[in-house]
Write a protein that holds these residues in place. Structure first.
Motif, PDB file in Angstrom:
ATOM      1  N   GLU A 153      30.363   4.883  -4.178  1.00 41.99           N
ATOM      2  CA  GLU A 153      31.779   5.209  -3.987  1.00 41.99           C
ATOM      3  C   GLU A 153      31.990   5.960  -2.671  1.00 41.99           C
ATOM      4  O   GLU A 153      32.937   5.685  -1.931  1.00 41.99           O
ATOM      5  CB  GLU A 153      32.257   6.065  -5.169  1.00 41.99           C
ATOM      6  N   PRO A 205      26.970   6.103   5.488  1.00 36.75           N
ATOM      7  CA  PRO A 205      27.722   5.097   4.731  1.00 36.75           C
ATOM      8  C   PRO A 205      26.924   3.820   4.462  1.00 36.75           C
ATOM      9  O   PRO A 205      27.111   3.177   3.435  1.00 36.75           O
ATOM     10  CB  PRO A 205      28.936   4.821   5.611  1.00 36.75           C
ATOM     11  N   ILE A 206      26.018   3.446   5.389  1.00 31.00           N
ATOM     12  CA  ILE A 206      25.277   2.194   5.182  1.00 31.00           C
ATOM     13  C   ILE A 206      24.361   2.322   3.984  1.00 31.00           C
ATOM     14  O   ILE A 206      24.347   1.487   3.085  1.00 31.00           O
ATOM     15  CB  ILE A 206      24.402   1.861   6.405  1.00 31.00           C
ATOM     16  N   VAL A 254      37.198  14.849   4.595  1.00 37.25           N
ATOM     17  CA  VAL A 254      37.955  14.402   3.422  1.00 37.25           C
ATOM     18  C   VAL A 254      37.032  14.292   2.209  1.00 37.25           C
ATOM     19  O   VAL A 254      37.374  14.712   1.101  1.00 37.25           O
ATOM     20  CB  VAL A 254      38.632  13.046   3.717  1.00 37.25           C
ATOM     21  N   LEU A 263      31.748   3.548   0.148  1.00 37.18           N
ATOM     22  CA  LEU A 263      32.958   2.735   0.244  1.00 37.18           C
ATOM     23  C   LEU A 263      34.102   3.532   0.877  1.00 37.18           C
ATOM     24  O   LEU A 263      34.781   3.059   1.785  1.00 37.18           O
ATOM     25  CB  LEU A 263      33.379   2.254  -1.139  1.00 37.18           C
ATOM     26  N   ARG A 264      34.287   4.743   0.378  1.00 37.38           N
ATOM     27  CA  ARG A 264      35.377   5.571   0.911  1.00 37.38           C
ATOM     28  C   ARG A 264      35.208   5.779   2.409  1.00 37.38           C
ATOM     29  O   ARG A 264      36.176   5.765   3.169  1.00 37.38           O
ATOM     30  CB  ARG A 264      35.425   6.916   0.195  1.00 37.38           C
ATOM     31  N   LYS A 265      33.952   5.968   2.816  1.00 34.34           N
ATOM     32  CA  LYS A 265      33.701   6.136   4.254  1.00 34.34           C
ATOM     33  C   LYS A 265      34.029   4.860   5.007  1.00 34.34           C
ATOM     34  O   LYS A 265      34.621   4.904   6.086  1.00 34.34           O
ATOM     35  CB  LYS A 265      32.250   6.542   4.481  1.00 34.34           C
ATOM     36  N   ALA A 266      33.649   3.712   4.425  1.00 31.70           N
ATOM     37  CA  ALA A 266      33.945   2.443   5.082  1.00 31.70           C
ATOM     38  C   ALA A 266      35.451   2.235   5.194  1.00 31.70           C
ATOM     39  O   ALA A 266      35.937   1.628   6.144  1.00 31.70           O
ATOM     40  CB  ALA A 266      33.314   1.295   4.306  1.00 31.70           C
ATOM     41  N   LEU A 267      36.201   2.768   4.229  1.00 33.97           N
ATOM     42  CA  LEU A 267      37.657   2.597   4.254  1.00 33.97           C
ATOM     43  C   LEU A 267      38.335   3.629   5.151  1.00 33.97           C
ATOM     44  O   LEU A 267      39.545   3.633   5.268  1.00 33.97           O
ATOM     45  CB  LEU A 267      38.226   2.699   2.841  1.00 33.97           C
ATOM     46  N   GLY A 268      37.539   4.499   5.736  1.00 32.83           N
ATOM     47  CA  GLY A 268      38.107   5.394   6.737  1.00 32.83           C
ATOM     48  C   GLY A 268      38.213   6.853   6.329  1.00 32.83           C
ATOM     49  O   GLY A 268      38.920   7.619   6.979  1.00 32.83           O
ATOM     50  N   ALA A 269      37.509   7.243   5.239  1.00 29.20           N
ATOM     51  CA  ALA A 269      37.542   8.655   4.861  1.00 29.20           C
ATOM     52  C   ALA A 269      36.671   9.455   5.834  1.00 29.20           C
ATOM     53  O   ALA A 269      35.505   9.120   6.026  1.00 29.20           O
ATOM     54  CB  ALA A 269      37.038   8.829   3.443  1.00 29.20           C
ATOM     55  N   ARG A 270      37.260  10.462   6.443  1.00 28.24           N
ATOM     56  CA  ARG A 270      36.490  11.318   7.347  1.00 28.24           C
ATOM     57  C   ARG A 270      35.553  12.189   6.507  1.00 28.24           C
ATOM     58  O   ARG A 270      35.835  12.458   5.339  1.00 28.24           O
ATOM     59  CB  ARG A 270      37.432  12.201   8.161  1.00 28.24           C
ATOM     60  N   PRO A 271      34.467  12.683   7.112  1.00 27.64           N
ATOM     61  CA  PRO A 271      33.548  13.545   6.356  1.00 27.64           C
ATOM     62  C   PRO A 271      34.268  14.731   5.720  1.00 27.64           C
ATOM     63  O   PRO A 271      33.997  15.096   4.580  1.00 27.64           O
ATOM     64  CB  PRO A 271      32.550  14.009   7.408  1.00 27.64           C
TER      65      PRO A 271
END
Lengths: 402, 239
Positions: free
Chosen positions: A309, A395-396, A322, A312-320
Motif C-alpha cells: 500500500e 517504492p519499487i 504525507v 502504491l501511494r508513493k507511485a500515486l504521488g504521496a510525498r514522504p
C-alpha cells in the motif's frame, strides 16, 4: 482538507484491525487511567486531610514532654499559664486509657437487662476540647463538659456516638449513672458522630480531665494542644509557648519538650503524600511507556504489512511527509483515544474511591489536560520511528512485495 | 502537448543493483525516445530489465548514468518530493495486479491521487466520477474492489491513473492477470485513450499484447534490439 482525508483513512485502517487496535490502546488506557486516578485520588485525600486539619479551628501546636520520669506531666496551674499567654485561645489537654465500664440492671434505657461490663477508652478533656475540636459535630443529647466540671472534678461523662449506640440503641442516656472503675458517673450528654481524621471520640467515654487525673488515676497529661488565635502571628505565639516550656521544664533539660506546629505537620503530610504520589505516578508513567512501546510494535507490524500500500501511494504521488503523517496520525489516534478512555476511567475510579474513602470528589481540569497531552506525546514519540520507516520505504521494493 | 515532440527521451541509460557483494548490471546503455501521442510497447521476457526501465521512466527509480528527459525536464538529482509530484501529475500508473486499496470503494481509489494533488473534496468526487464514466464503471463507483471482476478492477485502476490528467500512461503488464477477452477490452481502452492524445508506454512479455501498440521496442538483457535481431536472439535462446 487534506488532513481530514488522512484522518479518515487512518480511522478506516484502525477499524480494519479493531482487535489489535484495542489491545494496543489498552496499554495507554491502563497507563493514563492509573496516572489520573492516582493524581486525582491523592489530591482529593490530601485536600480533605488539610481541610480537616485546618477545619479544627485556627492553627494549633502540640506541646509534649519527653522525659516523663523527671516530670510526669503538666499540672493544672501550668496549663493555666499556657492558656493565659498572649495569642493563645486555649489549651486542650488529652488523657486516655482503657477502663471497665459497668451498666447496672436498674438503668432503664440501656439495651441490657442484667449487669453489663465493657472495656472502653476513657478520654479526659476540658471544656475547651468541646468548644474547638467537636464544635462542628455538636451534641446529640444533653450538654458537654463545662468549666465547672473541670474545676470541681465532677463525676460526669459524655458518650461517644458509637458507644452510645452500642449501649443504648436509640434511647437517651442522659441522667443515667454508669460505673467507670466502680465509680458512679452521671451521663450528661451524647456527642454527634465525629467525621474526619480523628474519630477516636466516637467509641470513647469522655470525662473532665481533672476527674481522670484524680479519680481514675490516669496521671498528669504529658501533652496538650495549644490553639492559636487566628489574629496572631503563629510563629510569635509558638516562640512564647517554647519560652514558657523552657522556664517550666528547666530541670528537665534542653530537650525535655517539643512543640510541633500544625503547619509543620501539614507541610509534612503534603511532603509525604507528594513523595508517595510521585513514586506511584512514576510507576504509572512507566506503564504508559510500555503502552507506547506497544504502539510502536503495532505500528511496525502495520507498516510491514502495508508495504504494498505504501509503495502504491508513493507511485500515486504521496510525498514522504504525507506517508509519515498518515502513520503518525494512526499512532496518535490510538494513543489519544486511549488517553480519552483512560481519563474517563481514571475519573470514574477516583469517583468510586471518593465514595469508599469518604472525601469530596473533585478533579483538576489541568490534570486532565496534562494526561491528554501526555498521551498525545506518547503517540508522537512512539509513532515516529515506524512512520519514518514507512516514509523512507523505497517504492519499487514496496510495490514488488505485492 | 503537441504531437511529435518527444515527451520521454532516454540517452545511454545504465542501471545496476548491488546485492551484498554481488553487482547486478540490469540496463546497459538504453537509448530511445517516445514522442507525444505515441502508443509504444516495450517487449521483453522476464529478467530483461523492462521493469527497471519502467521504474526509471516512472520516476520510481533513478538511472546510474545517462540522461532521462521527461518533457523538457532532466530527471536527475531531484528531491523525493519533486519525484512524487511528477508521479502524481505527469504519469499515470497501471499495474499487473491492479493495486487497488481493498478497504475503500472504487471511487475512493480513483480519488486517491487527487488527495495527494490537494484537490478540494467536492472537485475530487466530480473528477473521479468523470473518469469512472470514461471507463464505463460509473454504476460501480461505490463497490469495493473485491466486488468487481478483474477487468473491472483494472478499469478502475486506469481511471485512477488518468484522474490527475497526466501526459503519460505507464502500464506494466496491464493484461497479465486477465483472460484474453478482458485483456483485449483493456487494450481497446488504451487505444481510445491514445486517440484522445495520451501518450501510452506499455511493458509486456506478450507479442499479441504488444501488437496493440503503434510501435514496439524490444529489450533483452538490458539492451534494446530491432525486431529482427530480437526474434533471432529469442529463437536462438529457445533453440
Amino acid at each position: 482538507m487534506f488532513f481530514l482525508s488522512t484522518i479518515r483513512m487512518s480511522f478506516s485502517n484502525l477499524r480494519a484491525n479493531a482487535m489489535r487496535t484495542f489491545l494496543t490502546m489498552l496499554g495507554v488506557i491502563i497507563g493514563i487511567t492509573s496516572i489520573l486516578a492516582l493524581l486525582t485520588i491523592g489530591q482529593g485525600v490530601t485536600d480533605s486531610v488539610i481541610d480537616q486539619l485546618s477545619g479544627l479551628g485556627g492553627n494549633r501546636a502540640t506541646v509534649t514532654i519527653h522525659n516523663t520520669t523527671v516530670k510526669p506531666g503538666f499540672t493544672d496551674e501550668e496549663l493555666e499559664h499556657f492558656a493565659r499567654l498572649e495569642g493563645v485561645e486555649g489549651v486542650a489537654p488529652q488523657l486516655s486509657s482503657y477502663h471497665i465500664l459497668t451498666l447496672m440492671p436498674e438503668l432503664t434505657n440501656s439495651k441490657y437487662d442484667g449487669v453489663y461490663t465493657i472495656s472502653r477508652r476513657v478520654m479526659g478533656v476540658n471544656d475547651f476540647y468541646f468548644s474547638t475540636y467537636t464544635k462542628n459535630a455538636g451534641m446529640m443529647y444533653g450538654r458537654s463538659i463545662s468549666t465547672d466540671d473541670v474545676t470541681y472534678r465532677t463525676n460526669v461523662c459524655v458518650l461517644g456516638y458509637d458507644l452510645w449506640q452500642r449501649l443504648y440503641g436509640n434511647y437517651s442516656p442522659v441522667g443515667e449513672i454508669i460505673k467507670i472503675n466502680n465509680t458512679d458517673c452521671t451521663i450528661i450528654g451524647v456527642m454527634n458522630e465525629l467525621v474526619g481524621i480523628d474519630v477516636t471520640g466516637n467509641s470513647s467515654i469522655i470525662v473532665p480531665y481533672t476527674t481522670a487525673v484524680q479519680t481514675f488515676s490516669m496521671g498528669l497529661p504529658d501533652s496538650f494542644d495549644v490553639v492559636i488565635s487566628t489574629s496572631s502571628d503563629s510563629d510569635e505565639v509558638i516562640a512564647r509557648v517554647e519560652n514558657l516550656c523552657a522556664t517550666l521544664l528547666n530541670s528537665a533539660g534542653d530537650n525535655g519538650y517539643s512543640v510541633v506546629n500544625q503547619e509543620e505537620i501539614l507541610d509534612m503530610v503534603v511532603t509525604i503524600t507528594d513523595l508517595v504520589l510521585g513514586m506511584l505516578a512514576g510507576i504509572a508513567v512507566i506503564a504508559l511507556m510500555v503502552g507506547g512501546i506497544g504502539i510502536m510494535n503495532m505500528m511496525l507490524v502495520t507498516v510491514s504489512e502495508r508495504t504494498a500500500e505504501i509503495g502504491l501511494r508513493k507511485a500515486l504521488g504521496a510525498r514522504p511527509s504525507v506517508i509519515l503523517l498518515q502513520f503518525l496520525i494512526e499512532a496518535v489516534i490510538i494513543s489519544l483515544f486511549g488517553g480519552i478512555i483512560g481519563v474517563l476511567l481514571g475519573l470514574g475510579a477516583s469517583y468510586i474511591a471518593s465514595l469508599l474513602i469518604g472525601y469530596t470528589f473533585s478533579f483538576n481540569p489541568m490534570t486532565v489536560m496534562l494526561a491528554l497531552l501526555f498521551s498525545l506525546v506518547v503517540g508522537v514519540i512512539f509513532g515516529l520511528l515506524p512512520a519514518r520507516r514507512a516514509a523512507k520505504m523505497n517504492p519499487i521494493e514496496a510495490l514488488r512485495s505485492a | 502537448m503537441s504531437a511529435g515532440k518527444p515527451v520521454i527521451s532516454l540517452t545511454d541509460i545504465t542501471k545496476s543493483y548491488q546485492m551484498g557483494d554481488v553487482h547486478f548490471p540490469v540496463l546497459h546503455g538504453i537509448t530511445f525516445t517516445v514522442d507525444a501521442g505515441e502508443f509504444v510497447s516495450v517487449l521483453g521476457p522476464s529478467g530483461s530489465g523492462k521493469s527497471t526501465l519502467m521504474n526509471i521512466i516512472g520516476c520510481l527509480d533513478v538511472a546510474d548514468s545517462g540522461t532521462y528527459m521527461l518533457g523538457r525536464r532532466t530527471v536527475k538529482g531531484l528531491p523525493e518530493r519533486t519525484m512524487a509530484r511528477i508521479r502524481n501529475r505527469d504519469i499515470g500508473f497501471v499495474f499487473q495486479s491492479f493495486q487497488l486499496l481493498p478497504r475503500i470503494s472504487a471511487i475512493e481509489n480513483v480519488m486517491l491521487p487527487l488527495i495527494y494533488a490537494k484537490v478540494p473534496r467536492a472537485q475530487r468526487y466530480a473528477r473521479a466520477m468523470a473518469e469512472l464514466e470514461r471507463v464505463g464503471l460509473a454504476d460501480k463507483a461505490n463497490n469495493l474492489p473485491r466486488q468487481l471482476s478483474g477487468g473491472q478492477q483494472q478499469r478502475v485502476a486506469i481511471a485512477r491513473a488518468l484522474v490527475t490528467r497526466p501526459r503519460i500512461l505507464l502500464a506494466d503488464e496491464p493484461t497479465g492477470a486477465l483472460d484474453r477477452a478482458t485483456g483485449a477490452q483493456i487494450m481497446d481502452i488504451f487505444q481510445s485513450l491514445n486517440k484522445e492524445g495520451i501518450t501510452v508506454v506499455m511493458i509486456t512479455h506478450d507479442h499479441k499484447v504488444a501488437s496493440f501498440a503503434s510501435r514496439t521496442v524490444y529489450i533483452l538483457d538490458g539492451k534494446l534490439y530491432s525486431k529482427e535481431e530480437y526474434e533471432a536472439l529469442e529463437l536462438g535462446e529457445e533453440g
